[in-house]
Write a protein that holds these residues in place. Structure first.
Motif, PDB file in Angstrom:
ATOM      1  N   PRO A  53       0.832  -1.208   0.000  1.00 49.60           N
ATOM      2  CA  PRO A  53       0.000   0.000   0.000  1.00 49.60           C
ATOM      3  C   PRO A  53       0.864   1.255   0.000  1.00 49.60           C
ATOM      4  O   PRO A  53       1.789   1.385   0.807  1.00 49.60           O
ATOM      5  CB  PRO A  53      -0.822  -0.115   1.286  1.00 49.60           C
ATOM      6  CG  PRO A  53      -0.088  -1.086   2.146  1.00 49.60           C
ATOM      7  CD  PRO A  53       0.716  -1.960   1.240  1.00 49.60           C
ATOM      8  N   THR A  54       0.602   2.174  -0.893  1.00 50.36           N
ATOM      9  CA  THR A  54       1.420   3.384  -1.004  1.00 50.36           C
ATOM     10  C   THR A  54       1.229   4.315   0.186  1.00 50.36           C
ATOM     11  O   THR A  54       2.129   5.069   0.522  1.00 50.36           O
ATOM     12  CB  THR A  54       1.109   4.149  -2.297  1.00 50.36           C
ATOM     13  OG1 THR A  54      -0.291   4.434  -2.346  1.00 50.36           O
ATOM     14  CG2 THR A  54       1.512   3.350  -3.514  1.00 50.36           C
ATOM     15  N   ALA A  55       0.076   4.265   0.837  1.00 48.12           N
ATOM     16  CA  ALA A  55      -0.179   5.140   1.984  1.00 48.12           C
ATOM     17  C   ALA A  55       0.715   4.792   3.176  1.00 48.12           C
ATOM     18  O   ALA A  55       0.959   5.644   4.030  1.00 48.12           O
ATOM     19  CB  ALA A  55      -1.645   5.046   2.394  1.00 48.12           C
ATOM     20  N   ASN A  56       1.224   3.566   3.230  1.00 46.49           N
ATOM     21  CA  ASN A  56       2.029   3.123   4.369  1.00 46.49           C
ATOM     22  C   ASN A  56       3.521   3.012   4.070  1.00 46.49           C
ATOM     23  O   ASN A  56       4.254   2.434   4.846  1.00 46.49           O
ATOM     24  CB  ASN A  56       1.523   1.762   4.865  1.00 46.49           C
ATOM     25  CG  ASN A  56       0.125   1.858   5.425  1.00 46.49           C
ATOM     26  OD1 ASN A  56      -0.329   2.923   5.803  1.00 46.49           O
ATOM     27  ND2 ASN A  56      -0.568   0.739   5.463  1.00 46.49           N
ATOM     28  N   LEU A  57       3.971   3.563   2.956  1.00 50.84           N
ATOM     29  CA  LEU A  57       5.392   3.498   2.621  1.00 50.84           C
ATOM     30  C   LEU A  57       6.200   4.428   3.513  1.00 50.84           C
ATOM     31  O   LEU A  57       5.890   5.606   3.638  1.00 50.84           O
ATOM     32  CB  LEU A  57       5.622   3.900   1.167  1.00 50.84           C
ATOM     33  CG  LEU A  57       5.222   2.912   0.091  1.00 50.84           C
ATOM     34  CD1 LEU A  57       5.468   3.525  -1.285  1.00 50.84           C
ATOM     35  CD2 LEU A  57       5.971   1.616   0.237  1.00 50.84           C
TER      36      LEU A  57
END
Length: 74
Positions: A53-57
């Protein structure tokens, strides 16, 4: 090439080897972040697939593309 991905609120990082070049991975990640894509899809040299998930990178570390030398150097 080795990729290491840090994920927010996770004590461990995701690490795997991929056949893609550093430029390909860099372009894929940049495009996903600019277009607000929800997930990134990576695949390793063994054929495994990873959805991140890109939100949690937290970070993405790209290793060198050089192959490791095996054996003794004289």
């Amino acid at each position: 090439m080795e990729i290491r991905i840090g994920i927010i609120n996770t004590g461990r990082e995701l690490s795997f080897d991929t056949g893609a070049s550093a430029d390909e991975v860099r372009t894929q990640v940049s495009a996903a972040l600019e277009q607000s894509t929800t997930h990134l899809n990576f695949s390793d040299v063994k054929g495994n697939s990873y959805l991140v998930p890109t939100a949690n990178l937290a970070y993405i570390e790209l290793g060198t593309e050089e192959s490791r030398r095996v054996g003794f150097v004289a």
